[in-house]
Enzyme design. Structure first.
Site, PDB file in Angstrom:
ATOM      1  N   SER A   1     -60.165  -7.254  22.418  1.00  0.00           N
ATOM      2  CA  SER A   1     -61.089  -6.426  23.464  1.00  0.00           C
ATOM      3  C   SER A   1     -62.960  -6.484  22.555  1.00  0.00           C
ATOM      4  CB  SER A   1     -61.073  -5.368  24.175  1.00  0.00           C
ATOM      5  OG  SER A   1     -60.420  -4.276  23.112  1.00  0.00           O
TER       6      SER A   1
ATOM      7  N   LYS B   1     -61.760   4.267  25.585  1.00  0.00           N
ATOM      8  CA  LYS B   1     -62.639   3.925  24.614  1.00  0.00           C
ATOM      9  C   LYS B   1     -63.990   4.792  24.916  1.00  0.00           C
ATOM     10  CE  LYS B   1     -60.555  -0.528  24.720  1.00  0.00           C
ATOM     11  NZ  LYS B   1     -60.855  -2.446  24.163  1.00  0.00           N
TER      12      LYS B   1
END
Length: 801
Positions: free
Chosen positions: A676, A719
């Site tokens: 990611s 996140k």
């Protein structure tokens, strides 16, 4: 026609030649007896149809009776009369009237005597012999007759008298005996009594068998009791005991009889107890069997807690114990609603997955409290042996049951809430795979017959509500397939403030013995404590920091420096010490080659800095920071993408002939992996090669392809929480993750500008302080950028020496 005083009889029929004692109490009957004694002592005896009738008339009496002689009469003190009568002749009742005499009112019967019929033939003789033999057999089985009663009948030569004598001694009904009395034909009377005797003989033989069986059983029981008492005495002498072992065996037997054991368990317990009785109490084998019986009989066979089915009350309990986590609580309440309606636990096992400190274990306690179940917790961290789950076989020395059976014994009920804590920390080695052993426990289709190796019996776990906790989904796929995953991502800053004010501060005040008004933590000071002293998804570190403030405050109060302490943002550092973290953008100004990425870890989301520089070289890329294989490949892919698109981003391809790229992720001791960070790598490289700074307030996450597409990522909420904690203003996420924003709390979306992107060009446009300008680059430029060959180097063939 003859007239006789009438004596009605209850429940008895008198036959000719039969001497019977009677107790007479009715006034009319007593008067009839006195009249008979005053006359020729003859009286007519006639049975009643209904024994309960006290004043019978013609319709209440049978037709045929017996003319009898009164042999003896005795008046008793209570007014009744005892009389001895002897039946003489049969007679048929013709009429009945009531007369009043000096003795009182009585019934007078008008009767017609019947002459005795004499019958002689071979058939009758054979019948008489059969009746005598049958009666002798009957007398042997009947306890009411003497054993030689059959022999006395052999002297009777008249068929009619034989039939009457046999009928008088039979235990037959009044109606049956009356039928014999009414019959005048001797042959028919013999047939009737023979038939009655056959029926009675069948009953008596069955009674005899039953008595024999009961007697044998009693003899066996008495024999066993006697032998057991002898055995106890012998064992007491050999072991020098005082009967304690016998009391223990009696207690075990009582438990086996009273507990609601399954058929299999009862048979096993009985067999083991039988073996224990024959063993020396101090022998090793006896100890093993005794321990086994203690475990087996200590399990909650048939014991269940009464479950609560009040869904609003369950919701209230969860709300009181936990702030926020609305999605999780809704899922749990839905699950409880289904269980309350169906009254079954068939279905997936709940698995609470989230970082440490978010309340997974305490949530399990709240579920148990809301449903009225006993709470049992078993930590699976570090468990490597399959026997910890299924138990050891009894062939091993020191064998024990598994943790499932042990905790059920502690719970005392067959339907507790069983919390399997830290299920993702299960180990595996040469002793077996405990995760595979859990497959049977957590499978609703199999755990109704869970078999522990120690017990060697099936135990029903279908009523147990299993809840698992884990920090990650690093679990075998078959185990994951049996569980329903419920994620607890972490708390926002506002949620942490509420949790602290509602629960943590009050808990620590009570734990440290502070009185009301002695300790106050202002909301703004609490917010600073969260920002500058903690960086976590849960609230465990926050609780420790609050405890530190409470300790230091209590010390000042006990030293007499102050009577109460109020923590404010100004004096927070005096109690909590130097700030541990910076809240806000890590770099206050835009920098070239420094990108803020977002990473997911088992303890929540984290900010991930990506740094990039160019060094002299030949176009290679070097990575440091303990990157994993996937992240290293992501760096190579990003570098290839940048090289392929370099003119479009204003980068001269010739730079790769003389420069290397160095990518570094700080905190080099911490392993890092995952795809990611792809768009972060591309942005850092483009920024370094173009010299355009990256905006400091922007963070990003997303996987990149060789064509520049941005692919979806996981752990979005964690996140975004990390970005909010770090003071980030703008977050770039993949376009495919736009759908996940519906599940993100509103306060997170309000505190961040979330920008979905689908291509690297959109990322660079947002992340860089200025948009790179494309340049023209031709094949001639490529040739011109090639380094010049050294002097003397030509394409001629080498000189041979």
């Amino acid at each position: 026609m003859n007239l006789y005083p009438l004596l009605p009889l209850r429940d008895i029929v008198v036959f000719p030649g039969m001497v019977v004692p009677l107790f007479v109490g009715r006034e009319k009957s007593v008067a009839a007896l006195e009249a008979a004694m005053a006359g020729n002592k003859d009286i007519f005896l006639l049975a009643q149809l209904d024994p309960g009738c006290d004043d019978p008339d013609r319709d209440d009496l049978y037709d045929t009776g017996v003319i009898a002689s009164v042999l003896q009469l005795l008046k008793l003190p209570d007014g009744t009369v005892r009389v001895l009568v002897e039946g003489r002749d049969r007679a048929v009742l013709e009429g009945l009237r009531e007369e009043t005499t000096t003795h009182g009112a009585m019934l007078v019967a008008q009767v017609e005597p019947q002459e005795a019929v004499v019958a002689e033939s071979t058939e009758i003789s054979a019948m008489m012999r059969s009746v005598v033999d049958q009666f002798a057999e009957y007398a042997k089985l009947s306890k009411k007759l003497p054993q030689d009663a059959g022999g006395q009948l052999g002297d009777i030569e008249d068929a009619g008298k034989l039939a009457d004598s046999v009928a008088a001694n039979l235990a037959a009904k009044v109606a049956d005996k009356q039928a014999v009395l009414s019959e005048t034909d001797p042959m028919k009377r013999l047939e009737m009594v023979l038939s009655f005797m056959e029926g009675e003989l069948g009953v008596l033989q069955v009674e005899r068998k039953i008595r024999g069986r009961v007697k044998r059983q009693m003899e066996k029981t008495q024999r066993e009791y006697y032998l057991n008492e002898q055995l106890k005495a012998i064992q007491s002498e050999l072991g020098g005991g005082d009967g304690e072992e016998a009391n223990e065996i009696a207690e075990l037997q009582e438990k086996i009889d009273t507990l609601k054991l399954s058929k299999e368990a009862k048979a096993k317990a009985t067999a083991e107890l039988k073996k224990l009785k024959t063993m020396q109490p101090m022998s090793a084998e006896a100890t093993v069997i005794r321990n086994y019986l203690d475990v087996l009989l200590g399990l909650p066979w048939g014991k269940r807690s009464k479950l609560k089915k009040d869904i609003p009350a369950a919701q209230a309990v969860l709300d009181a114990d936990h702030y926020a986590l609305d999605k999780v609580k809704d899922r749990i309440v839905e699950y409880l609603a289904v269980q309350a309606r169906t009254n079954k636990l068939k279905g997936p096992i709940l698995c609470l997955v989230g970082p440490p400190g978010v309340g997974k274990t305490s949530l399990g306690k709240s579920i148990a409290k809301a449903t009225g179940r006993q709470f049992v917790r078993q930590s699976l961290g570090g468990v490597r042996d399959e026997a910890e789950i299924r138990g050891h076989r009894r062939t091993y020395i020191g064998s024990l049951p598994g943790k499932i059976v042990t905790n059920l014994k502690k719970a005392g009920t067959a339907n507790p809430l069983f919390l399997l804590d830290e299920i993702d920390k299960l180990g595996q080695d040469f002793r077996g795979d405990p995760a595979s052993a859990l497959l049977e426990v957590l499978d609703p289709e199999q755990n109704a017959k869970f078999q522990d190796h120690y017990l060697e019996l099936d135990f029903d776990l279908s009523d147990v509500m299993f809840v698992c906790t884990a920090n990650s989904l690093n679990l075998p796929q078959p185990l994951l397939d049996r569980m329903e995953i419920i994620r607890l991502e972490g708390y926002t800053e506002d949620e942490k403030v509420e949790i602290a004010e509602r629960h943590l501060v009050r808990k620590q005040v009570e734990a440290h013995g502070l009185k009301k008004g002695e300790f106050t933590l202002e909301t703004e000071a609490l917010r600073d404590l969260i920002r500058y002293y903690t960086r976590e998804a849960g609230v465990r570190t926050l609780e420790r920091e609050v405890a530190r403030l409470a300790r230091k405050s209590l010390r000042q109060i006990l030293e007499g420096k102050t009577k109460s302490v109020t923590i404010t943002p100004e004096n927070l550092s005096d109690f909590a010490g130097v700030r541990k973290f910076r809240h806000g953008v890590s770099d206050e100004e835009n920098q070239v080659g420094a990108v803020t990425g977002l990473a997911w870890t088992e303890v929540g989301g984290e900010l991930l800095t990506i740094e990039s520089v160019t060094v002299p070289g030949k176009g290679a890329v070097k990575t440091t920071g303990k990157l994993g294989e996937v992240m290293s490949e992501s760096v190579q892919m990003a570098f290839s993408f940048v090289k392929a698109r370099s003119p479009a981003y204003g980068i001269r391809p010739s730079i790769f002939n003389r420069k290397d790229l160095h990518i570094h992720l700080p905190e080099g001791a911490v392993p890092k992996d995952g795809p990611s960070a792809g768009i972060g790598m591309v942005t850092a490289m483009v920024s370094t090669l173009t010299g355009i700074p990256v905006r400091a307030e922007v963070a990003m996450t997303g996987e990149v392809t060789l064509r520049g597409r941005v692919l979806a990522i996981g752990g979005l909420k964690e996140k975004l929480l990390a970005a909010l904690r770090g003071g980030i203003k703008t977050v770039l996420i993949p376009e495919e993750n736009r759908k996940d924003l519906a599940e993100i709390p509103a306060n997170i979306k309000e505190g961040l500008e979330i920008v979905p992107v689908s291509h690297v060009d959109e990322v660079l446009a947002r992340a860089l302080s200025s948009v790179p300008q494309a340049i023209e680059w031709t094949e001639a430029d490529d040739l011109a950028s090639q380094p010049t060959a050294p002097a003397g180097a030509t394409g001629a063939a080498p000189t041979a020496h």
